[in-house]
Design an enzyme around this catalytic site. Sequence first.
Site, PDB file in Angstrom:
ATOM      1  N   HIS A 161       1.018  -1.173  -0.227  1.00 40.59           N
ATOM      2  CA  HIS A 161      -0.077   0.247   0.004  1.00 40.59           C
ATOM      3  C   HIS A 161       0.776   1.452  -0.130  1.00 40.59           C
ATOM      4  O   HIS A 161       1.053   1.909  -1.052  1.00 40.59           O
ATOM      5  CB  HIS A 161      -1.115   0.087   1.205  1.00 40.59           C
ATOM      6  CG  HIS A 161      -1.868  -1.124   1.270  1.00 40.59           C
ATOM      7  ND1 HIS A 161      -2.832  -1.317   0.163  1.00 40.59           N
ATOM      8  CD2 HIS A 161      -2.124  -2.085   2.153  1.00 40.59           C
ATOM      9  CE1 HIS A 161      -3.732  -2.367   0.392  1.00 40.59           C
ATOM     10  NE2 HIS A 161      -3.140  -3.025   1.454  1.00 40.59           N
TER      11      HIS A 161
ATOM     12  N   ASP B  43      -4.484  -8.385  -3.129  1.00 43.74           N
ATOM     13  CA  ASP B  43      -4.945  -7.987  -1.765  1.00 43.74           C
ATOM     14  C   ASP B  43      -6.221  -8.607  -1.306  1.00 43.74           C
ATOM     15  O   ASP B  43      -6.249  -9.912  -1.104  1.00 43.74           O
ATOM     16  CB  ASP B  43      -5.085  -6.579  -1.535  1.00 43.74           C
ATOM     17  CG  ASP B  43      -4.942  -6.334   0.152  1.00 43.74           C
ATOM     18  OD1 ASP B  43      -4.697  -7.287   0.742  1.00 43.74           O
ATOM     19  OD2 ASP B  43      -5.152  -5.108   0.377  1.00 43.74           O
TER      20      ASP B  43
HETATM   21 ZN   LIG Z   1      -3.195  -7.136   2.554  1.00 45.88          ZN
END
Ligand SMILES: [Zn+2]
Length: 440
Positions: free
Chosen positions: A264, A315
């Site tokens: 991220h 993810d």
């Molecule tokens: Zn993750």
Amino acid sequence: MTARYFADVAIVGDAVERDVVFTVDGGVFTDVAPGASNQEAERLPGIVVPGLVNAHSHAFHRALRGCAEGGSGDFWSWRELMYAVAARIEPEEYLCLATAVFVEMALAGVTVVGEFHYLHHRPDGRPYDDPNEMGSALIEAATTAGLGLTLIDTCYLRGGFDAPLQGTQARFGDHDVDAWEARVAEIAPHQDVKVAAGIHSVRAVDAESAREVATWATTREAPLHYHLSEQRAENEQCIAFTGSTPAALLADVGAVTPTATAVHGTHLTDADIRMLGSVGTAICACPSTEQDLADGIGRFGDLAGAGCRLCVGSDGNTLIDILQEARSVEMHERLRTGHRGTFPAREVVAIASRLGAGALGWNAGRLEAGARADLVALSPSSTRTSGVDDPLLAAAFAASAADVTDVVSGGRRIVADGTHLTVGDAPGALAAAVRSVLER
Ligand SMILES: [Zn+2]
């Protein structure tokens, strides 16, 4: 065993090549020859690109697809839903679900996946008889699906900066970092499986334990991955408790290295970005998840400009489409800056392939001798790609997971004409696996 594949059109490095013969031995390319004649090689139709790499997955989150996206709230309220699913999964369901999810990835052109694994123990926190039973399920699932796997075994020791593990979190924890290390030592890598280290986040691992995990990875030259600054609240808590941003804290404990990957990196300071870039740490963007969880838009152009390598992951697995994730790195940057073209087509393809492979410790995602023999064929004549003459632009900006027709992973064909060769009914497998988790 030697195998040969032939592509009419292939993206080799930054170039579009014609009539390419790929010679494979022992699961790796021994020769890549453009301008060759098709000498009894197995033909791959359409536009051939390197195997796609999904650098950050939580396979079990796939069970949430359709349950969570329609809701309100934010990351923290979504997390409660995710915990409710995490609490239900035993090894048998984990194996079925991960197998079906990895097959979905194979059908989307993924040949190497990094599974960020922290669902370690029984729901009450006690270890299974084999403490790595859940990790073994992931390895078996990747083997059945035909993917290369980096099992990122993730240390998770506390519920927050001042909170013990609570509720579902009990099954994530290893009590202390020594127990994590002892358990991970029992996982055997092999040709298609690498073992890497994860620090769940600065919330979930104290600084001294994070230092131990980082040392474990550095000593073994293994990749090290961690969630970083996905949420503003994480930054605020970290500064309140430690006086540092999460990135600075991780740098202090030796976790910011050229072989580390920050997942991220959405809410970083200018100083964080300069520091991460100066080291050459990788950033794994997960745009579809960052959209879904209302995380925010990462400063991808600034990160790349500072020296970070970008890759992508699915993810939360609300979407499994690595070309779309890589394209979204550029598209998010356009939305953020008002400018187009920070990541041109060749860079989008690299983000979807070789840059992810590097973050997971593989020589893969590139069509050259010595690399893992991973090939993906995209249809040039679907409703999405028809009329796009440039194969590179078709791959980077038009094609989707639905255009993947054929996949070779580690030298072996795993998808032919849109069908997985081991699990023929992938939608059926997914439906059954998700049902078994939700109805448990
Ligand atoms: Zn993750």
